[in-house]
Motif scaffolding. Structure first.
Motif, short mmCIF file in Angstrom:
data_model
loop_
_atom_site.label_atom_id
_atom_site.label_comp_id
_atom_site.label_asym_id
_atom_site.label_seq_id
_atom_site.Cartn_x
_atom_site.Cartn_y
_atom_site.Cartn_z
N LEU A 261 50.80 54.89 6.75
CA LEU A 261 50.67 53.74 7.61
C LEU A 261 49.34 53.05 7.34
CD1 LEU A 261 51.98 55.07 11.03
CD2 LEU A 261 53.12 53.51 9.47
N PRO A 262 49.35 51.74 7.14
CA PRO A 262 48.11 51.05 6.84
C PRO A 262 47.20 50.87 8.03
CG PRO A 262 49.92 49.50 6.91
CD PRO A 262 50.52 50.87 7.04
N LEU A 263 47.75 50.95 9.24
CA LEU A 263 46.92 50.79 10.43
C LEU A 263 46.80 52.12 11.16
CD1 LEU A 263 48.32 47.44 11.87
CD2 LEU A 263 46.51 47.79 10.21
N VAL B 286 47.73 39.17 10.67
CA VAL B 286 47.73 40.34 11.53
C VAL B 286 47.01 39.99 12.81
CG1 VAL B 286 47.02 42.73 11.73
CG2 VAL B 286 47.72 41.83 9.52
N ALA B 287 47.62 40.31 13.94
CA ALA B 287 47.03 39.96 15.22
C ALA B 287 45.76 40.78 15.46
CB ALA B 287 48.03 40.21 16.35
N TYR C 190 41.94 51.45 3.68
CA TYR C 190 42.42 50.16 3.22
C TYR C 190 41.29 49.16 3.11
CZ TYR C 190 47.27 51.58 3.28
OH TYR C 190 48.45 52.20 2.99
N VAL C 191 40.34 49.24 4.03
CA VAL C 191 39.17 48.38 3.94
C VAL C 191 38.45 48.64 2.62
CG1 VAL C 191 36.96 47.77 4.96
CG2 VAL C 191 38.93 48.22 6.44
N ALA C 192 38.28 49.93 2.28
CA ALA C 192 37.62 50.30 1.01
C ALA C 192 38.45 49.85 -0.18
CB ALA C 192 37.38 51.80 0.96
N ASP D 123 39.89 39.92 3.44
CA ASP D 123 39.91 40.06 4.90
C ASP D 123 41.33 40.43 5.30
OD1 ASP D 123 39.84 39.86 7.63
OD2 ASP D 123 39.01 37.84 7.70
N LEU D 124 41.55 41.72 5.52
CA LEU D 124 42.91 42.20 5.78
C LEU D 124 43.49 41.71 7.10
CD1 LEU D 124 42.62 45.84 4.40
CD2 LEU D 124 43.68 43.86 3.31
N ARG D 125 42.66 41.17 7.96
CA ARG D 125 43.20 40.57 9.20
C ARG D 125 44.04 39.34 8.89
NH1 ARG D 125 37.58 39.73 12.15
NH2 ARG D 125 37.22 38.94 10.03
#
Length: 215
Positions: free
Chosen positions: A11-13, A26-27, A36-38, A54-56
């Motif tokens: 799961l990515p989150l 993404v909300a 995932y940030v890395a 920016d994954l958001r």
């Protein structure tokens, strides 16, 4: 025959259920997994400074992740599912590494069928095709002699060139200067990936690898 039934392995989150906003954003709310940030941070040892993603602003379905994927293709084969905006690198054992992609904005501009990776290039020179120049001379004519590799180059940090019958098809798998267009029909026909993803794919795939593009 390739099955399109997918089951996410990771799961990515940090929260299993996350709300997504309009247009693939993404909300605000769920914490993004630091792995995932890395993964989408600035890559090291590159001649140019690649911006982190920016994954958001990118729906998690377009993030690189290992998934279960049933396929009769051999490990090392690239399967591009154009309608789903996903690229799969077959790993064997019923799994694949999945990447989000952007594809041609018109079906007529999209490659279909089978090919192979004829060559690979780091920070490649980009030269628009004659068809691109004819379609939009104001946009492309100034680059007819080629644009050297760099941050403004639309191919990004890596390119994998699709060949068929020993000849260049002029379709490529490459990076992008517009990471937030992944998951859309926006390119002039090539398959674009986020820069961090095309660097990862480039390192996994040798010249000669088989490519299957579904339409």
């Amino acid at each position: 025959m390739i099955s399109r039934r997918l089951f996410m392995i990771g799961l990515p989150l940090t929260l299993a259920a996350c709300a997504t906003g309009g247009r693939g954003r993404v909300a605000e709310g769920p914490m993004i997994n630091p792995e995932y940030v890395a993964m989408y941070s600035t890559p090291l040892n590159e001649p140019f400074l690649i911006a982190p993603v920016d994954l958001r602003r990118v729906d998690p379905q377009w993030w690189r992740q290992q998934v279960e994927y049933a396929s009769t293709e051999k490990p090392g084969t690239i399967v591009v599912d154009t309608p789903a905006h996903h690229l799969y690198l077959i790993e064997g054992g019923g799994t694949a590494m999945r990447y989000g992609i952007g594809v041609g904005r018109e079906e007529a501009l999209q490659f279909k069928g089978q090919a192979s990776i004829g060559r690979k290039a780091e920070w490649p020179t980009w030269t628009p095709t004659q068809n691109m120049i004819r379609r939009d001379p104001e946009r492309y004519a100034d680059y007819a002699s080629g644009l050297p590799g760099g941050l403004d180059n639309p191919l990004g940090p890596r390119a994998l060139y699709l060949y068929k019958g020993g000849r260049d098809t002029y379709f490529r798998l490459h990076g992008t200067t517009e990471p937030y267009t992944i998951g859309t029909n926006v390119s002039s026909g090539c398959i674009r990936l986020m820069n961090q993803d095309v660097i990862d794919l480039y390192g996994r795939v040798p010249t000669g690898a088989r490519v299957v593009v579904l339409s």
